[in-house]
Design an enzyme around this catalytic site. Structure first.
Site, PDB file in Angstrom:
ATOM      1  N   CYS A 131       0.838  -1.213   0.000  1.00  0.00           N
ATOM      2  CA  CYS A 131       0.000   0.000   0.000  1.00  0.00           C
ATOM      3  C   CYS A 131       0.867   1.255   0.000  1.00  0.00           C
ATOM      4  O   CYS A 131       1.473   1.605   1.021  1.00  0.00           O
ATOM      5  CB  CYS A 131      -0.917  -0.007   1.223  1.00  0.00           C
ATOM      6  N   CYS A 134      -0.438   4.103   2.356  1.00  0.00           N
ATOM      7  CA  CYS A 134      -0.241   3.830   3.787  1.00  0.00           C
ATOM      8  C   CYS A 134       1.231   3.974   4.181  1.00  0.00           C
ATOM      9  O   CYS A 134       1.551   4.591   5.185  1.00  0.00           O
ATOM     10  CB  CYS A 134      -0.664   2.407   4.159  1.00  0.00           C
ATOM     11  N   ASP A 135       2.130   3.399   3.398  1.00  0.00           N
ATOM     12  CA  ASP A 135       3.520   3.268   3.839  1.00  0.00           C
ATOM     13  C   ASP A 135       4.513   4.155   3.089  1.00  0.00           C
ATOM     14  O   ASP A 135       5.638   4.340   3.562  1.00  0.00           O
ATOM     15  CB  ASP A 135       3.958   1.797   3.709  1.00  0.00           C
TER      16      ASP A 135
END
Ligand code: NAP
Length: 298
Positions: A131, A134-135
């Site tokens: 992701c 997200c990261d």
């Protein structure tokens, strides 16, 4: 509990189906073991959903949910565990209550496929990610590898190129599967480097996380993160032995009808040539319409 229509999975397909069905006057329960929004929650920017010049996946997901709830949809954080059909009623065992309903719309989406190479599991959460939104921000100014050649790999490589110092796309063929417009943008970026006809053999690191990847030609590429976008696996195990599946995707006709009367499938989980937010939402609307017709003829 009882309802008219149970929607399993609250991504764009499920929330669209639930909203259409509730607006048509049905008592609709929509369930999802995770937050509503499905894969939208992992998309940084969407610029091809009609009516929006550009929006974030999160904000589009919120709008889908708000609209469905405003039409009267009840949403519960339950996962579906087993589906049975007795006469003209479905009985669905969930992680919450048991649900009895007249029709089921199955829109459980798909999950990330893993590469399966050494180091992938070991460094998950320490440099290996599925992701970008997200990261990605954890790797500001660092070197990032992206694996895959589809729309997700290209879109997310472009996003990551705004964060990382260098983005290295590793793709097993010498042609991309992703859209031409994305390919052109990727090729125009001076901090995106292509490693074609190569795959990742091994992800290497130490106790701090990822340090490099070894490629299939034996070369080693120093990177601090590896984002893996090598496709999707349908979340359909609950339908195994109950409805017809093709490589795990639920077989439907153009009305979203499956092999089981009263069971409809919509979005990424069904057999479809094109998986987009707009096609998932369209599937949901069509499934709600077909469920309406089915219930009226019971
Ligand atoms: P995808 O289209 O299935 O692409 C997967 C990519 O991973 C392919 O390039 C494939 O290589 C590669 N791959 C598969 N298994 C591999 C392995 N074991 N090792 C190395 N590489 C491997 O998946 P996706 O990009 O996640 O997209 C999923 C669906 O969502 C698609 O229908 C896509 O169009 C849609 N989507 C749309 C958008 C958008 O419109 N903005 C954004 C994201 C996703 P090959 O090419 O050699 O098979």
């Amino acid at each position: 509990m009882e309802c008219d229509i149970l929607v399993i999975g609250c991504g764009p397909a499920g929330l669209s189906a639930a909203g259409y069905a509730a607006r048509a006057g049905y008592n609709v329960l929509a369930i999802d073991s995770l937050a509503p929004g499905g894969q939208l929650l992992y998309i940084d920017e969407i610029e091809n959903y009609p009516g929006y010049e550009s929006t974030s996946g999160y904000s589009l997901a919120e709008n889908f949910e708000k609209q469905a709830v405003s039409f009267g949809v009840r949403i519960e954080f339950w996962g579906a565990e087993k589906i049975e059909k007795n006469g003209d009623r479905f009985k669905v065992m969930t992680t919450g209550e048991e649900v009895v309903c007249k029709a089921v719309i199955f829109s459980s989406g798909a999950s990330h496929r893993h590469l399966g190479c050494p180091g992938e599991e070991e460094y998950q959460g320490r440099g290996v990610s599925y992701c970008a939104t997200c990261d990605g921000p954890f790797f500001r100014g660092r070197k990032i590898a992206v694996v895959g050649g589809g729309d997700t790999a290209l879109t997310d490589a472009l996003y990551l190129s705004k964060i990382g110092s260098e983005v290295h796309i590793i793709h097993r063929r010498n042609e991309f599967r992703g859209q031409k417009v994305l390919q052109n943008r990727v090729r125009a970026k001076d901090n995106i480097f292509l490693h074609l006809s190569l795959n990742v053999e091994r992800i290497n690191g130490d106790d701090k996380g990822v340090k490099s990847v070894t490629l299939t030609d034996g070369s080693e590429l120093d990177v601090d993160a590896v984002f893996i976008f090598v496709g999707i696996i349908p979340n359909s195990s609950v339908l195994e032995g109950f409805a017809d599946l093709d490589h795990g995707f639920v077989v439907t006709d153009s009305h979203m009808r499956t092999s089981v009367p009263g069971l409809f499938a919509a979005g990424d989980v069904r057999t479809t040539p094109f998986r987009q937010v707009v096609t998932a939402a369209g599937d949901g609307a069509a499934a709600a319409h077909a469920a309406d017709e089915y219930i009226q003829n019971l």
